[in-house]
Structures are given as C-alpha cells and as structure tokens.
Design an enzyme around this catalytic site. Structure first.
Site, PDB file in Angstrom:
ATOM      1  N   TYR A  87       0.838  -1.196   0.000  1.00 15.28           N
ATOM      2  CA  TYR A  87       0.000   0.000   0.000  1.00 15.28           C
ATOM      3  C   TYR A  87       0.875   1.248   0.000  1.00 15.28           C
ATOM      4  O   TYR A  87       0.602   2.214  -0.715  1.00 15.28           O
ATOM      5  CB  TYR A  87      -0.943   0.001   1.210  1.00 15.28           C
ATOM      6  CG  TYR A  87      -1.959  -1.111   1.156  1.00 15.28           C
ATOM      7  CD1 TYR A  87      -3.122  -0.979   0.402  1.00 15.28           C
ATOM      8  CD2 TYR A  87      -1.758  -2.306   1.845  1.00 15.28           C
ATOM      9  CE1 TYR A  87      -4.047  -2.013   0.336  1.00 15.28           C
ATOM     10  CE2 TYR A  87      -2.676  -3.337   1.780  1.00 15.28           C
ATOM     11  CZ  TYR A  87      -3.814  -3.190   1.020  1.00 15.28           C
ATOM     12  OH  TYR A  87      -4.727  -4.212   0.939  1.00 15.28           O
ATOM     13  N   GLU A  91      -0.939 -17.398  -8.035  1.00 17.70           N
ATOM     14  CA  GLU A  91       0.098 -16.672  -8.762  1.00 17.70           C
ATOM     15  C   GLU A  91       1.484 -16.841  -8.127  1.00 17.70           C
ATOM     16  O   GLU A  91       2.441 -16.198  -8.550  1.00 17.70           O
ATOM     17  CB  GLU A  91      -0.258 -15.181  -8.850  1.00 17.70           C
ATOM     18  CG  GLU A  91      -1.465 -14.909  -9.699  1.00 17.70           C
ATOM     19  CD  GLU A  91      -1.687 -13.432  -9.985  1.00 17.70           C
ATOM     20  OE1 GLU A  91      -0.734 -12.641  -9.856  1.00 17.70           O
ATOM     21  OE2 GLU A  91      -2.817 -13.086 -10.328  1.00 17.70           O
ATOM     22  N   ASN A 126     -11.946  -1.166  -6.605  1.00 19.91           N
ATOM     23  CA  ASN A 126     -11.656  -1.631  -7.959  1.00 19.91           C
ATOM     24  C   ASN A 126     -12.861  -2.406  -8.516  1.00 19.91           C
ATOM     25  O   ASN A 126     -13.248  -3.418  -7.945  1.00 19.91           O
ATOM     26  CB  ASN A 126     -10.402  -2.521  -7.907  1.00 19.91           C
ATOM     27  CG  ASN A 126     -10.101  -3.222  -9.207  1.00 19.91           C
ATOM     28  OD1 ASN A 126     -10.606  -2.871 -10.264  1.00 19.91           O
ATOM     29  ND2 ASN A 126      -9.256  -4.237  -9.123  1.00 19.91           N
ATOM     30  N   CYS A 136      -5.933  -6.247  -7.871  1.00 20.64           N
ATOM     31  CA  CYS A 136      -5.879  -5.643  -6.542  1.00 20.64           C
ATOM     32  C   CYS A 136      -5.500  -6.655  -5.462  1.00 20.64           C
ATOM     33  O   CYS A 136      -5.087  -6.265  -4.372  1.00 20.64           O
ATOM     34  CB  CYS A 136      -7.202  -4.960  -6.209  1.00 20.64           C
ATOM     35  SG  CYS A 136      -8.646  -6.000  -6.380  1.00 20.64           S
ATOM     36  N   HIS A 137      -5.593  -7.945  -5.760  1.00 22.82           N
ATOM     37  CA  HIS A 137      -5.175  -8.964  -4.785  1.00 22.82           C
ATOM     38  C   HIS A 137      -3.658  -8.953  -4.589  1.00 22.82           C
ATOM     39  O   HIS A 137      -3.151  -9.542  -3.653  1.00 22.82           O
ATOM     40  CB  HIS A 137      -5.632 -10.353  -5.241  1.00 22.82           C
ATOM     41  CG  HIS A 137      -5.091 -10.776  -6.567  1.00 22.82           C
ATOM     42  ND1 HIS A 137      -5.626 -10.336  -7.765  1.00 22.82           N
ATOM     43  CD2 HIS A 137      -4.043 -11.569  -6.890  1.00 22.82           C
ATOM     44  CE1 HIS A 137      -4.936 -10.861  -8.765  1.00 22.82           C
ATOM     45  NE2 HIS A 137      -3.978 -11.606  -8.263  1.00 22.82           N
TER      46      HIS A 137
END
Length: 163
Positions: free
Chosen positions: A97, A157, A120, A128-129
């Site tokens: 952030y 991911e 989002n 956004c994850h």
C-alpha cells in the site's frame, strides 16, 4: 445503472458475475455468502463477456498470465491513478500500500490507497489482490469471501506473503 450485458460462471473461488456495456467490461463481482448482486436477473451475454469468461477460465487453469480485455473503470481521479498503477503489476508481482501511495504521488496515504484498491470494479483483471502490507502481510480483501479469496489468488500466482 445496470450494464446492458450480464454473465455468470463458476470458478475455483466461487461464482463470478461479469457486466459490460457495448464496448467495455465494467464489473467483475465474486460470490459472497453464496450470492451475486444480480442473481435475480436473466443473463444477457455478449461476445465481450464470453471472451472475458474464457480468459478468466484460462487464468484459473494457469495458462493465462495477462488479460486482453477492454475495461471501463469509473472512479475519481485518485482511484483512476491507483487502478492504473495496479494495472502495471503482472502475474506473480506484488506491491505494498505504501509503495502504491508513493507511485501515485501520495506518500503517507496508505489508508486512502486501501479504499481505492477496495473499490476496484474489476478485481483479478486489475490485480488488486497483489497489494500487501509493507511487511508482506495480507491485511484485507473486499472481493469474494475476503481474505480466503485473496489467499487463493496469491497462492495461484505464487506470490509469497508473511503469515
């Protein structure tokens, strides 16, 4: 305002609802507590929504690491700047952030960044994850079932995070 096109499909993280206008994907919503916002409405598929569903299926299967979809992100100029930075992150990349705040020229505004990230309209497509606390912890997620959904996406991911 409801978008003219609507499509729902199953995914490894629950049902997903997509909305689009004539030219852009406008919304991606993940099921929360077994419900989607427009469950009562009849699906209105479009070629764009079918393409988005197919690209998301490839993402979940691990064969797609980037999306090629036109999106319309409606928000304040601040939100737009945050979403643009999120859009620069690729598969398996994470940021904090604080780093996001610095990137948009608002150092020290991590809380406001969190609000923009949580607003989002097309999570996963705009990743956004991929935003973590400065120490690598998972601090929240507003889509789907919240943190369990974010943990699944991070693991998918192969993004490491602190416990």
């Amino acid at each position: 305002m409801t978008s003219p096109y609507l499509l729902r499909f199953d995914s490894p993280i629950g049902r997903i609802e997509l909305q689009a206008d004539d030219a852009h994907l406008t919304s991606l919503t993940m099921e929360r507590d077994g419900a989607l916002p427009h469950d009562a409405e009849t699906e209105r598929p479009s070629p764009l929504l079918l393409a988005a569903r197919d690209q998301l299926a490839e993402y979940f299967a691990g064969s797609r690491t980037a999306f090629d979809l036109p999106v319309r992100l409606v928000g304040t100029p601040f939100q737009q700047s945050v979403w643009a930075e999120l859009g620069r992150l690729g598969w398996g990349e994470a940021t904090s952030y604080g780093a996001l705040a610095a990137a948009v020229g608002r150092p020290g505004s991590a809380r406001a960044i969190g609000g923009a990230v949580g607003s989002n309209p097309v999570p996963i497509i705009v990743g956004c994850h991929r935003v973590l606390a400065s120490d690598g912890r998972v601090t929240g997620y507003s889509a789907g079932e919240g943190i369990p959904t974010k943990l699944w996406l991070l693991a998918h991911e192969r993004i490491g995070f602190a416990a």
